[in-house]
Design an enzyme around this catalytic site. Structure first.
Site, PDB file in Angstrom:
ATOM      1  N   GLU A  40      -4.496   8.833  -5.307  1.00 27.33           N
ATOM      2  CA  GLU A  40      -4.683   8.482  -6.698  1.00 27.33           C
ATOM      3  C   GLU A  40      -6.170   8.682  -6.997  1.00 27.33           C
ATOM      4  O   GLU A  40      -7.019   8.139  -6.295  1.00 27.33           O
ATOM      5  CB  GLU A  40      -4.293   7.014  -6.922  1.00 27.33           C
ATOM      6  N   ARG A 265      -1.227   1.595   8.306  1.00 26.09           N
ATOM      7  CA  ARG A 265      -2.500   2.099   7.800  1.00 26.09           C
ATOM      8  C   ARG A 265      -3.615   1.830   8.808  1.00 26.09           C
ATOM      9  O   ARG A 265      -3.499   0.970   9.671  1.00 26.09           O
ATOM     10  CB  ARG A 265      -2.831   1.482   6.446  1.00 26.09           C
ATOM     11  N   LYS A 275     -10.036   0.970  -1.772  1.00 26.92           N
ATOM     12  CA  LYS A 275     -10.886   1.582  -2.787  1.00 26.92           C
ATOM     13  C   LYS A 275     -11.429   0.537  -3.753  1.00 26.92           C
ATOM     14  O   LYS A 275     -12.546   0.654  -4.227  1.00 26.92           O
ATOM     15  CB  LYS A 275     -10.085   2.635  -3.555  1.00 26.92           C
TER      16      LYS A 275
END
Ligand code: ATP
Ligand code: MG
Length: 564
Positions: A40, A265, A275
Site C-alpha cells: 500500500e 511476518r 509503517k
C-alpha cells in the site's frame, strides 16, 4: 563417484514450496506460479517488506513463474505518489524485476465496481444506511451473534439504485455503505456482513475525483489477485482469518481463484516495523527522514551501506514459517558484515586524531608505501599510501598508563604502523591542562613492512594517516535506535519512550587517506580496525561524509597475525 550424488546438498522445501509442489502435482494452476507483491503506497518499505519481496519474487524465480508489483491503492487519504516512487526504487534496488507488470488496484476500480454490482444482483450485497457506529455496535462478539441490519433485505433493484447513487456522489460520506450479505452469526467476525464499499470524497492520487466510492481491502485484494491471474497470494498471518472472506467473494463471483497462503511476518529486535510507527518517527523528528540510516526502511538501510545481497541472504537465512517470532537483529548484521567483508576495499582513516611527529624522519620527505586493497580478494590488488614525518593516529591507540595486555603505543613502547614502519614513543607533549596534544616518536628505517630486517618484535599494529596528505572527512556513527529489544507492547508506555538518545554521533573532524578523495556517494570501504563505512549523500565537493554501516567483529586480531 555414484554415492556422492545422493548426498549432494539438499534444501528441504519450506511449507509454501510444499503447497506449490502439491498444486503442480495435482495441476491446480496448470503448473503455473504467479505471485505478487502488493504494497500500500502509504509509507516507505521496511525490512519486513523485503522479506515478502524476496519470498514472492524468489518463489516465482524458483518455479519459472512471474511476479507482479501491485500497488494496493484503495485508500486515497493516506496514499501518495512519493511512496509509489520510493517503493519502486526499493524493489529494484533489492534486485527484482516486475518487467511490464506494474499494476495499481485503482486501475481496476471500474471492474471492481462491476463485480460489486454483480454481487448485488446475486442478492449477496446490500446498501446499509446505518452509521459506522451502528454497524460496529451490532456486529456482536466472537461468542455472541451480531444483529442483522434493518436494511439487509432491501430489494435488488433498490440496492442497485442506491449503489449507483453512491457512485454518482449523491450520497454523503458515511451515510451509506455497501455490505456483503453473508452471515451475522458467523463465528468469524470478518464474515458478519463486512463492508465492501464506502464513500470517500477525497481525490485519489491516480484517479483524481473520478471516484467517490472506494472498495475495502478485503474486496479489492482478492479480486485484484483474480484479475491478474495470481496463483499464490502470499500474505502475513493476520490475514488468515480473512481467508474465508477472500474465498467467499471469489466463489460468489465465479472468478479465477488464487490460493491465499499466510506466513509469519518478520519482527526484529531493537526496532519497530509498522509503517504507522515509522511515520511517527519521521513526522515527529526522531529521525531525519524515511531514509535516515538508523531506520529499518530499505532506503535507510541502503543509505547506511547495507547491500541488496546481504538483505537477500538474510531473508534466505530466516526462511518462512507460520509461527510469529522476533529475529535477532545481529543475524541481519552478520549477513551485512559477511558481504561487506568480501567486497570492501580496505583503507585507513582516523576518527579521533592524535598527532605523531616522527622526529628522525626527514622533513619534506614523502614515501609511497604499498598496501593491499583487500586480503579477502586476491584480484583487488594493491595501492600506495603516502607516508611522511607527521601522521595522525587514533587517540585511543596511545595510553600513558596502559593496562596489562595493551599492545598499542605507550611511553617508550613500540608499535607497527600498518604497511609502514615500527615506531617508538619518546616524548608525550601536553598542554597546560595536561591534555596530550602530540607524541614525538622515532622510527626504525630498516623495519619497513615487507622488508623488515630490524629484528624488532612488536605485538601491536595500528592504522595511521599522513598529516600532509590527509583528507578531512565527517563521520557519522550509529547505534541502535531503541534501547530495548522490544520497544513495542509496554503497558502505558509509548514506543518512542525507548528511543536511544545517543543513536547518532557526528565526528566532524576525521582524516582519511588521500585515495578516498575520489569516492562517490554509496561507495563502501572498510576503515581498517574501525568497521565498514559508506559515502553519504550529504557529502559535498568540499567534504565527504561517511556513515558507519557497521563495526568490525574480531577480524583484526587475525589480520595482525598475518601481517607481522
Ligand atoms: P505495515 O504493518 O508495516 O504497515 P502492511 O502490511 O500494512 O505493513 P503493506 O504495504 O500492506 O504493509 O504490505 C505489503 C506486503 O508486505 C504485504 O503482503 C504484507 O503482508 C507484507 N509485509 C508487511 N510487513 C511485513 C513484515 N514485517 N514481514 C513480512 N511481510 C510483511
Ligand atoms: Mg497494510
Amino acid at each position: 563417484m555414484e554415492t556422492e550424488n545422493k548426498t549432494t546438498e539438499y534444501e528441504p522445501l519450506n511449507f509454501i514450496e510444499q503447497i506449490i509442489e502439491e498444486h503442480n502435482r495435482t495441476n491446480r494452476f496448470n503448473k503455473k506460479v504467479h505471485t505478487r507483491f502488493p504494497p500500500e503506497p502509504n509509507g516507505y518499505l521496511h525490512i519486513g517488506h523485503a522479506k515478502s519481496i524476496c519470498l514472492n519474487f524468489g518463489l516465482a524465480e524458483k518455479y519459472n513463474g512471474l511476479t507482479n508489483l501491485r500497488f494496493d491503492d484503495t485508500n486515497p487519504e493516506t496514499e501518495d505518489v512519493e511512496y509509489v516512487n520510493a517503493i519502486e526504487e526499493d524493489v529494484k534496488w533489492l534486485g527484482f524485476d516486475w518487467q511490464d507488470r506494474k499494476f495499481f488496484a485503482s486501475d481496476y476500480f471500474e471492474q471492481l465496481y462491476q463485480y460489486a454490482v454483480q454481487l448485488i444482483r446475486l442478492g449477496k450485497a446490500y446498501v446499509d444506511d446505518q452509521t459506522a457506529e451502528e454497524i460496529s455496535n451490532t456486529r456482536g462478539t466472537p461468542t455472541i451473534a451480531g444483529k442483522e441490519s434493518p436494511y439487509r433485505n432491501r430489494s435488488i433493484e433498490e440496492n442497485l439504485a442506491l449503489f449507483e447513487a453512491m457512485k454518482r456522489g449523491e450520497v454523503e460520506e458515511g451515510a451509506k455503505v455497501l455490505r456483503a450479505k453473508i452471515d451475522m452469526a458467523s463465528p468469524n467476525m470478518h464474515m458478519r456482513d463486512p463492508v465492501i464499499y464506502r464513500i470517500k470524497k477525497t481525490p485519489h492520487h491516480r484517479t483524481g475525483t473520478k471516484w467517490c466510492i472506494y472498495p475495502m481491502y478485503d474486496f479489492a485484494h482478492c479480486l485484484s489477485d483474480a484479475i491478474e491471474g495470481i496463483t499464490h497470494s502470499i500474505c502475513t498471518l493476520e490475514f488468515e482469518v480473512h481467508r474465508p472472506l477472500y474465498d467467499w467473494i471469489l466463489d460468489q463471483l465465479g472468478t479465477h481463484h488464487p490460493q491465499q497462503i499466510e506466513f509469519a511476518r518478520l519482527n526484529l529486535t531493537y526496532t519497530v516495523m509498522s509503517k504507522r510507527k515509522l511515520k511517527i518517527l519521521v513526522e515527529q523528528g526522531y529521525v531525519n527522514g524515511w531514509d535516515d540510516p538508523r531506520m529499518p526502511t530499505i532506503s535507510g538501510l541502503r543509505r547506511r551501506g547495507y547491500t541488496p545481497e546481504a538483505i537477500r541472504n538474510f531473508a534466505q537465512k530466516i526462511g518462512v514459517s507460520r509461527r510469529d517470532t522476533i529475529v535477532d537483529i545481529a543475524l541481519l548484521e552478520f549477513s551485512v558484515r559477511e558481504h561487506l567483508n568480501k567486497i570492501c576495499p580496505r583503507v585507513m582513516a582516523v576518527l579521533n586524531p592524535l598527532k605523531v611527529i616522527i622526529t628522525n624522519y626527514p622533513e619534506n620527505q614523502t614515501e609511497n608505501l604499498i598496501t593491499e586493497n583487500n586480503p579477502e580478494d586476491e584480484t583487488a590488488g594493491n595501492r600506495t599510501i603516502p607516508f611522511s614525518r607527521e601522521i595522525w593516529i587514533e587517540r585511543d591507540d596511545f595510553m600513558e598508563n596502559p593496562p596489562k595486555g595493551y599492545f598499542r603505543l605507550t611511553p617508550k613502547g613500540m608499535v607497527r604502523l600498518k604497511s609502514a614502519y615500527i615506531i617508538q614513543c619518546e616524548e608525550v607533549i601536553k598542554d597546560r591542562e595536561g591534555n596530550i596534544i602530540e607524541l614525538h616518536c622515532r622510527y626504525f628505517e630498516n623495519s619497513k613492512s615487507g622488508n623488515d630486517t630490524s629484528g624488532l618484535k612488536v605485538k601491536g599494529t595500528i592504522h595511521w594517516v599522513s598529516v600532509a596528505h590527509a583528507l578531512p572527512i565527517e563521520v557519522r556513527l550509529y547505534d541502535r535506535l531503541f534501547e530495548v529489544e522490544e520497544p513495542e507492547g509496554h503497558e502505558g508506555k509509548e514506543f518512542t519512550e525507548f528511543i536511544n538518545p545517543n543513536s547518532l554521533q557526528i565526528l566532524p573532524k576525521c582524516f582519511a587517506e588521500p585515495s578516498l578523495a575520489k569516492a562517490k556517494v554509496g561507495d563502501k570501504f572498510q576503515f581498517q580496525r574501525l568497521g565498514y563505512f559508506c559515502v553519504d549523500k550529504d557529502s559535498t565537493p568540499e567534504k565527504l561524509v561517511f556513515n558507519r554501516t557497521i563495526t568490525l567483529k574480531d577480524t583484526w586480531a587475525k589480520e595482525q597475525k598475518k601481517n607481522n
